[in-house]
Enzyme design. Structure first.
Site, PDB file in Angstrom:
ATOM      1  N   LYS A  73       0.822  -1.215   0.000  1.00 36.49           N
ATOM      2  CA  LYS A  73       0.000   0.000   0.000  1.00 36.49           C
ATOM      3  C   LYS A  73       0.854   1.264   0.000  1.00 36.49           C
ATOM      4  O   LYS A  73       0.553   2.240  -0.647  1.00 36.49           O
ATOM      5  CB  LYS A  73      -0.896   0.047   1.255  1.00 36.49           C
ATOM      6  CG  LYS A  73      -2.093  -0.877   1.229  1.00 36.49           C
ATOM      7  CD  LYS A  73      -3.007  -0.628   2.430  1.00 36.49           C
ATOM      8  CE  LYS A  73      -2.358  -1.041   3.741  1.00 36.49           C
ATOM      9  NZ  LYS A  73      -3.293  -0.991   4.886  1.00 36.49           N
ATOM     10  N   LYS A  74       1.936   1.243   0.821  1.00 35.87           N
ATOM     11  CA  LYS A  74       2.648   2.509   1.110  1.00 35.87           C
ATOM     12  C   LYS A  74       4.067   2.566   0.538  1.00 35.87           C
ATOM     13  O   LYS A  74       4.772   3.536   0.723  1.00 35.87           O
ATOM     14  CB  LYS A  74       2.673   2.758   2.620  1.00 35.87           C
ATOM     15  CG  LYS A  74       1.254   2.637   3.216  1.00 35.87           C
ATOM     16  CD  LYS A  74       1.039   3.301   4.534  1.00 35.87           C
ATOM     17  CE  LYS A  74      -0.437   3.096   4.896  1.00 35.87           C
ATOM     18  NZ  LYS A  74      -0.984   3.838   5.970  1.00 35.87           N
TER      19      LYS A  74
HETATM   20  N1  C2G Z   1      -6.989   7.538  10.645  1.00 36.73           N
HETATM   21  C1  C2G Z   1      -7.755   8.611  11.100  1.00 36.73           C
HETATM   22  N2  C2G Z   1      -7.164   9.821  11.322  1.00 36.73           N
HETATM   23  C2  C2G Z   1      -5.835   9.994  11.112  1.00 36.73           C
HETATM   24  C3  C2G Z   1      -5.043   8.915  10.667  1.00 36.73           C
HETATM   25  C4  C2G Z   1      -5.661   7.685  10.439  1.00 36.73           C
HETATM   26  O1  C2G Z   1      -8.993   8.500  11.302  1.00 36.73           O
HETATM   27  N3  C2G Z   1      -5.309  11.203  11.323  1.00 36.73           N
HETATM   28  C5  C2G Z   1      -7.654   6.261  10.399  1.00 36.73           C
HETATM   29  C6  C2G Z   1      -7.594   5.828   8.921  1.00 36.73           C
HETATM   30  O2  C2G Z   1      -8.593   6.493   8.167  1.00 36.73           O
HETATM   31  C7  C2G Z   1      -7.834   4.324   9.022  1.00 36.73           C
HETATM   32  C8  C2G Z   1      -7.199   3.993  10.398  1.00 36.73           C
HETATM   33  O3  C2G Z   1      -7.016   5.222  11.093  1.00 36.73           O
HETATM   34  O4  C2G Z   1      -9.229   4.031   9.055  1.00 36.73           O
HETATM   35  C9  C2G Z   1      -5.867   3.297  10.219  1.00 36.73           C
HETATM   36  O5  C2G Z   1      -5.048   4.135   9.439  1.00 36.73           O
HETATM   37  P1  C2G Z   1      -3.795   3.527   8.695  1.00 36.73           P
HETATM   38  O6  C2G Z   1      -2.964   2.803   9.652  1.00 36.73           O
HETATM   39  O7  C2G Z   1      -3.171   4.593   7.859  1.00 36.73           O
HETATM   40  O8  C2G Z   1      -4.520   2.436   7.800  1.00 36.73           O
HETATM   41  P2  C2G Z   1      -4.294   2.117   6.292  1.00 36.73           P
HETATM   42  O9  C2G Z   1      -2.862   1.779   6.065  1.00 36.73           O
HETATM   43  O10 C2G Z   1      -4.938   3.179   5.480  1.00 36.73           O
HETATM   44  O11 C2G Z   1      -5.072   0.719   6.147  1.00 36.73           O
HETATM   45  O12 C2G Z   1      -7.958  -2.466   4.494  1.00 36.73           O
HETATM   46  C10 C2G Z   1      -7.783  -1.095   4.624  1.00 36.73           C
HETATM   47  C11 C2G Z   1      -6.434  -0.733   5.015  1.00 36.73           C
HETATM   48  O13 C2G Z   1      -5.791  -1.807   5.620  1.00 36.73           O
HETATM   49  C12 C2G Z   1      -6.380   0.544   5.805  1.00 36.73           C
END
Ligand code: C2G
Length: 132
Positions: free
Chosen positions: A44-45
């Site tokens: 993803k990243k």
């Molecule tokens: N999040 C949030 N506010 C932030 C940062 C993150 O509400 N300032 C939320 C994201 O929207 C997500 C959750 O925290 O719902 C986890 O964020 P990440 O670890 O960045 O998740 P991600 O890598 O986007 O993985 O299957 C879907 C993915 O696995 C989501």
């Protein structure tokens, strides 16, 4: 019993993570969290997480609002995870808006607003800029 499911990497745990987990938990009785595997996070990243998947699982599992954690291997398996854990609501941050609407035939989906001004990427950048 209403099971809620959410997914994420949750690397370098911060207040945006706890905010979404607490809000997700408030929609039901059990909060189940799929933690992205290190490989899924890389895909993803384009970088590996700072914290490995077993440490990220341990941190999320220790939270009062979380009932169960498991490793999410592939985004495409969302529907299988939802069925496996009998979830009736998928909660995600609004950076994913629309992306998981395809599970709506089995489960409700809501996208909650992200917590402004904080992200793991930003924390890593700021720490990198700090004088030694
Ligand atoms: N999040 C949030 N506010 C932030 C940062 C993150 O509400 N300032 C939320 C994201 O929207 C997500 C959750 O925290 O719902 C986890 O964020 P990440 O670890 O960045 O998740 P991600 O890598 O986007 O993985 O299957 C879907 C993915 O696995 C989501």
């Amino acid at each position: 019993m209403k099971n809620i499911i959410t997914f994420g990497t949750f690397d370098v745990f911060h207040v945006g993570h706890i905010n979404i987990l607490e809000r997700a938990a408030s929609y039901g009785d059990n909060l189940i969290v799929g933690i992205s595997s290190d490989e899924l996070s890389f895909s993803k990243k384009k970088r590996y997480p700072i914290y490995c998947q077993s440490d990220r699982m341990k941190i999320i599992n220790s939270l009062r609002c979380v009932n169960k954690v498991f490793i999410e291997e592939y985004l495409e398996l969302k529907l299988d995870y939802i069925k496996q854990y009998n979830a009736t609501l998928l909660v995600m941050g609004d950076d994913w808006i629309g992306s998981f609407d395809w599970v709506k035939k089995v489960c409700d989906v809501i996208y909650l607003p992200r917590t402004p001004s904080i992200s793991t990427t930003e924390i890593i950048e700021i720490v990198g800029l700090m004088p030694k």
